[in-house]
Write a protein that holds these residues in place. Structure first.
Motif, short mmCIF file in Angstrom:
data_model
loop_
_atom_site.label_atom_id
_atom_site.label_comp_id
_atom_site.label_asym_id
_atom_site.label_seq_id
_atom_site.Cartn_x
_atom_site.Cartn_y
_atom_site.Cartn_z
N PHE A 1 13.24 112.66 65.99
CA PHE A 1 12.10 113.43 65.49
C PHE A 1 11.91 114.76 66.24
O PHE A 1 11.58 115.78 65.60
N PRO A 2 12.11 114.83 67.56
CA PRO A 2 11.95 116.13 68.22
C PRO A 2 12.91 117.20 67.70
O PRO A 2 12.62 118.39 67.84
N ASP A 3 14.03 116.80 67.09
CA ASP A 3 14.95 117.78 66.54
C ASP A 3 14.28 118.59 65.42
O ASP A 3 14.57 119.78 65.24
N ILE A 4 13.41 117.94 64.67
CA ILE A 4 12.67 118.63 63.62
C ILE A 4 11.68 119.62 64.24
O ILE A 4 11.59 120.78 63.84
N PRO B 1 11.70 126.18 58.33
CA PRO B 1 12.03 124.91 57.69
C PRO B 1 13.46 124.47 58.03
O PRO B 1 14.34 125.29 58.29
N ILE B 2 13.67 123.16 58.02
CA ILE B 2 14.99 122.62 58.36
C ILE B 2 16.05 123.05 57.35
O ILE B 2 17.24 123.09 57.68
N ASP B 3 15.65 123.41 56.14
CA ASP B 3 16.62 123.84 55.14
C ASP B 3 17.25 125.18 55.49
O ASP B 3 18.25 125.58 54.89
N SER B 4 16.69 125.89 56.47
CA SER B 4 17.25 127.18 56.86
C SER B 4 18.44 127.03 57.82
O SER B 4 19.11 128.01 58.14
N LEU C 1 17.74 115.33 58.77
CA LEU C 1 16.42 115.67 59.30
C LEU C 1 15.33 115.47 58.25
O LEU C 1 14.23 115.00 58.55
N ARG C 2 15.64 115.83 57.01
CA ARG C 2 14.68 115.65 55.93
C ARG C 2 14.38 114.17 55.71
O ARG C 2 13.22 113.76 55.52
N ALA C 3 15.41 113.34 55.74
CA ALA C 3 15.22 111.90 55.55
C ALA C 3 14.38 111.32 56.68
O ALA C 3 13.52 110.45 56.45
N LEU C 4 14.61 111.81 57.90
CA LEU C 4 13.81 111.34 59.03
C LEU C 4 12.36 111.77 58.87
O LEU C 4 11.43 110.97 59.07
#
Length: 327
Positions: A41-44, A11-14, A308-311
């Motif tokens: 988006f590819p960053d996610i 997860p992005i939160d990590s 990233l979460r907002a995206l």
């Protein structure tokens, strides 16, 4: 140097900010002191391990930046230390320094702010290539843009208007449609109001859209094939819905239409001269106010998970930018 680090796919939160060795440019690369980085988006996907390549751990995500060249590889002849550039990277832009292919880097006008420059390359570059080279969009044609309030969608709306098209925007809320109209869309269709294909046909006198710009995929792609004009071009940009559609070949036959793939990064490598011409055109349009990149969220390195979460949740319009060095 400081960087946002991914130590394991998940997860992005990590993600966390830490120290990592500065990168060393390959022969055909430049090392860039990053001032700002665009969020895409590819960053996610790369953080979650769902992208088409997987870097070695630990790595910094981030696929586009604007900054100052501080070192060039031995084969680089057209850029020198001190040049202001925007450039794509496979990853690593959410950091104080990053290496990028010199072939894809673009010099910036002195007056262009790094924050705005960090929004231009991937989203506007992709949309320009899609509409100019792949669709050959003509003045007077109708362009249907899905996800029109997002990064690539907004770019497609503005570029479509600049090329003389009538633009129909789709989005998931009336507020996003109003935003797309502020940036040039002629008509708006809210996904929540029901199937958009019928409304597209109404707006085009039953003909359908000449060009359809689809970064969403899934059911949006399927409906698009049902509201495309004869000799229309359906542009496959990406799959933010998470579903890769299977095209009903009978519809392509009956509509006499083309399903056209758009792979901006590979095209730049094959035709760098055309890429530079597109970017020169975009920079001129930006200077003239024809295109107006919108930065709704600006964070520091420690705010990358929030961006990233907002995206991912589609809560921002336009782009999010990471400011690494203010000013």
């Amino acid at each position: 140097m400081k960087a946002v680090l991914c130590h394991a796919f998940g997860p992005i939160d990590s993600l966390s900010v830490g120290e990592i060795d500065p990168p060393v440019p390959a022969a055909d690369e430049v090392r860039i002191k990053v001032h700002a980085a665009g969020v895409n988006f590819p960053d996610i996907l790369i953080v979650e391990g769902k992208y088409q390549f997987r870097p070695e751990f630990p790595f910094a995500p981030g696929s586009e930046c604007a900054g100052e060249v501080i070192e060039v590889g031995r084969d680089v002849t057209d850029l020198v230390p001190g040049d202001r550039v925007m450039a794509p990277a496979r990853h690593g832009a959410f950091a104080e320094e990053v290496c990028a292919p010199a072939l894809k880097a673009v010099r910036l006008p002195d007056q262009l702010d790094y924050t705005i420059a960090a929004t231009l390359l991937l989203t506007y570059g992709t949309s320009a290539h899609a509409l100019i080279q792949r669709a050959n969009l003509q003045a007077g044609e109708t362009l249907l843009v899905h996800g029109a309030a997002g990064g690539v969608g907004l770019a497609a709306v503005e570029i479509g208007k600049a090329l003389g098209a009538t633009v129909i925007a789709t989005a998931g809320s009336d507020a996003k449609l109003a935003f797309a109209r502020e940036h040039g869309a002629d008509h708006g269709i809210n996904y929540t109001d029901g199937p958009f294909k019928d409304r597209v046909k109404e707006l085009t006198g039953g003909r359908g859209a000449d060009v359809i710009y689809d970064p969403v995929g899934g059911a949006v792609f399927d409906q698009s094939l049902r509201c495309i004009n004869w000799n229309g071009r359906l542009l496959v940009i990406g799959f933010t819905s998470g579903t890769i559609p299977s095209a009903p070949a009978n519809l392509a036959l009956l509509k006499g239409c083309s399903i056209v793939g758009v792979f901006w990064g590979a095209w730049v490598e094959r035709d760098p001269a055309a890429h530079r011409a597109n970017m020169a055109r975009l920079l001129a349009w930006q200077a003239e106010g024809v295109i107006r990149p919108h930065v709704e969220l600006n964070v520091g390195l420690d705010g990358v998970p929030d961006a990233l979460r907002a995206l991912r949740d589609r809560t921002i319009k336009g782009k999010a930018v990471v400011t690494v060095r203010p000013g």
